[in-house]
Design an enzyme around this catalytic site. Structure first.
Site: not given
Ligand code: GLU
Ligand code: MG
Length: 445
Positions: A50, A128, A130, A185, A192, A241, A313, A334, A336
Site C-alpha cells: 500500500d 565521500e 561524512e 574527519e 568519513e 562530496h 576547497r 568533485e 562539494r
Molecule cells: N566537512 C567538510 C564539508 O562539510 C569537508 C571537509 C573535506 O574537505 O573533506 O564539506
Molecule cells: Mg572529507
C-alpha cells in the site's frame, strides 16, 4: 545476479527473511519483510504494498502498488544472525497497471541515466560520505556528545572510532561495497567513508546501504551515527562530496583531455558550467534540509560560492589532481555542496540533468578561482562575478521551483510533491522560537 542465483544464494547463506526495500522521496528506506519461503514468488511476481502512506508515493485511490526486487542487489544484512538472518533486495515500484511508478526515486535516476545513455554517456559517481559518531545516552532524547576528540586523519589504534570504522568497512565489504578509505574527519567524533566510484545507480544504492549499515554497526557499539549536515555549531559539518565523470560506450572517460592544463575536455567544461548554472536550484535537492544551510557557511571547507578550481576547497566544484599512472581514468570533477541528508537517487538525477544541460547548450564556465574565496569581501566577489549558494532552504526552493531542467528530470508528480513537502518543512521551522532568539532578545527588548 539472476533470480535463480538469488534463490540459491539465500539457501546457502541460511537466510530466513528477506527485506524488500525502496526509498521515499526523502531517501528514507522503507521495507517489508517476507519469510524466505515467499522469495521465489516475490522475484517472479513482485510484492503488493500500500503506497498511500509513503511520502511522495500514491494518492489513496492508487494505493495498490507493486515492488519488484532487483536481483542484482541481493546482500545479507551482516548484523543479522541465525535464526533471524535477513537478506535485503532493493526494489523498483510499479503502479497497479504494471507501469514503472513515476514517484519512485530510483526510477527517476534510471530515467536520467537513460537520457545520458541516449547522448552516448554513462554517469559515474564516487561519493565521500561524512558523518558523526555520538555517544548513545540510552535516553529517548538524543544529545550530540562526540564519541572522541580526535581530528583529521588522526591515528589512535585503541580508540573506539577506529575499531568502529573497521567494523563498518568489513560490514560494507560483505555487502559488496568496495570501501577505498575510511578516516577520522576534522570535527570531534566526525568520520568519513569513501568507496570506489561506480555507475550512479550502483553508487546511489550504496549510499542508502551505507547509511543504515553505519547506523546499525555504531549502535552495536553503544554509539549513534548521524548524517545530519551540521549537528554542532562550532564544528565542521558533514558533506557528501561527489566525484563525477562521464564514460563513453566503450568505457573511456570523456572528461579527460591531456592537452588541457586541468586535463579537462570540452565536455567536462560544459558539464561543470551546467552544474554552476543550476547550482542554486540544485542545492534544494543535494542539500535538502533546513540544517543543510547551516553547513554551507565560510570556514569549514564547505562551499559557499559558485566557482570552480583545483586546489580550492572553498569552491563549489573542485578538480582533484589525478594520480600519476591512472591519469586518464581518474579525471573528474568533485561537486562539494551535497550533504548526506540528500536522497542520493534524486541528487544524482538532478546533478546529471544539470551537467547534461551544459553539454546540450555548449556552456563554458568562467575562469577558475584558486584563492580562498572565504576571504573575499562582497566587492571582490562582485568584481569577479561570483554568486553565493542559497543561504536557506527557502531560498533554494524558490530557485528549484523555477528550474525547468530539474523539473523535467523529476517529472511533474515528484517535482510538485517534493516542493510541497520541503515548503512544509521550512514553514514548520520558520515559526520556531530558538534558544538563540531567547538569549539575544528576551532580556534586552
Ligand atoms: N566537512 C567538510 C564539508 O562539510 C569537508 C571537509 C573535506 O574537505 O573533506 O564539506
Ligand atoms: Mg572529507
Amino acid at each position: 545476479m539472476k533470480a535463480e542465483a538469488v534463490l540459491a544464494r539465500a539457501g546457502e547463506d541460511g537466510v530466513s527473511f528477506i527485506s524488500l526495500q525502496f526509498t521515499d522521496i526523502f531517501g528514507t528506506v522503507k521495507n517489508v519483510t517476507i519469510p524466505v519461503a515467499g522469495l521465489a514468488s516475490a522475484l517472479e511476481h513482485g510484492m503488493n504494498f500500500d503506497g498511500s502512506s509513503i511520502e511522495g508515493f500514491a494518492r489513496i485511490a492508487e494505493s495498490d502498488m507493486v515492488l519488484r526486487p532487483d536481483p542484482g542487489t541481493y546482500a545479507v544484512l551482516p548484523w543479522t544472525m541465525p535464526p533471524e538472518r535477513t537478506a535485503r533486495l532493493i526494489c523498483d515500484a510499479f503502479d497497479p497497471q504494471g507501469r514503472p511508478f513515476v514517484g519512485d526515486p530510483r526510477r527517476i535516476l534510471k530515467d536520467s541515466l537513460a537520457d545520458a545513455a541516449a547522448m552516448g554517456f554513462g554517469f559515474n559517481t564516487g561519493p565521500e560520505v561524512e558523518f558523526y559518531l555520538f555517544k548513545g545516552n540510552g535516553e529517548a532524547e538524543l544529545t550530540p556528545v562526540p564519541q572522541d576528540h580526535a581530528g583529521y586523519f588522526d591515528f589512535s589504534p585503541r580508540d573506539l572510532a577506529s575499531q568502529v570504522r573497521n567494523r563498518i568497512a568489513l560490514a560494507l565489504q560483505s555487502m559488496g561495497i568496495a570501501v577505498e578509505a575510511a578516516h577520522h574527519e576534522c570535527g570531534p567524533g566526525q568520520q568519513e567513508v569513501d568507496f570506489r566510484y561506480a555507475d550512479a545507480l550502483t553508487s546511489a544504492d550504496a549510499v542508502v546501504t551505507l547509511r543504515y549499515t553505519i547506523k546499525a554497526v555504531a549502535q552495536n557499539d553503544g554509539l549513534y551515527a548521524t548524517f545530519m549536515p551540521k549537528p554542532m555549531l562550532h564544528a565542521a559539518g558533514s558533506g557528501m562530496h561527489v566525484h563525477q565523470s562521464l564514460a563513453a560506450k566503450d568505457g573511456h572517460n570523456v572528461f579527460d583531455d591531456r592537452n588541457d592544463p586541468y586535463h579537462l575536455s570540452r565536455l567536462a567544461y560544459n558539464f561543470i558550467a551546467g552544474q554552476m548554472m543550476h547550482a542554486r536550484a540544485l542545492a534544494a535537492v543535494v542539500a535538502p534540509t533546513v540544517n543543510s544551510y547551516k553547513r554551507l557557511v565560510p570556514g569549514y571547507e564547505a562551499p559557499v560560492y559558485i566557482c570552480w578550481g583545483q586546489i580550492n576547497r572553498s569552491a563549489l566544484i573542485r578538480i582533484p589532481a589525478s594520480l600519476p599512472g591512472n591519469g586518464e581514468t581518474s579525471t573528474r570533477c568533485e561537486l562539494r555542496c551535497p550533504d548526506p541528508s540528500a536522497n542520493p537517487y534524486l541528487a544524482f538525477a538532478a546533478m546529471l540533468a544539470a551537467g547534461l544541460d551544459g553539454i546540450r547548450r555548449d556552456l563554458m564556465p568562467p575562469a577558475p578561482v584558486e584563492e580562498n574565496v572565504y576571504e573575499f569581501d562582497s566587492l571582490m566577489l562582485r568584481s569577479r562575478d561570483i554568486v553565493s549558494l542559497p543561504g536557506t532552504l527557502e531560498e533554494a526552493l524558490q530557485e528549484l521551483e523555477r528550474d525547468e531542467v530539474i523539473a523535467a528530470a523529476f517529472g511533474e508528480h515528484t517535482f510538485r510533491r517534493y516542493l510541497e513537502a520541503k515548503r512544509q518543512e521550512w514553514d514548520e521551522y520558520r515559526i520556531q522560537v530558538s534558544s538563540w532568539e531567547i538569549g539575544r532578545y528576551l532580556r534586552v527588548l
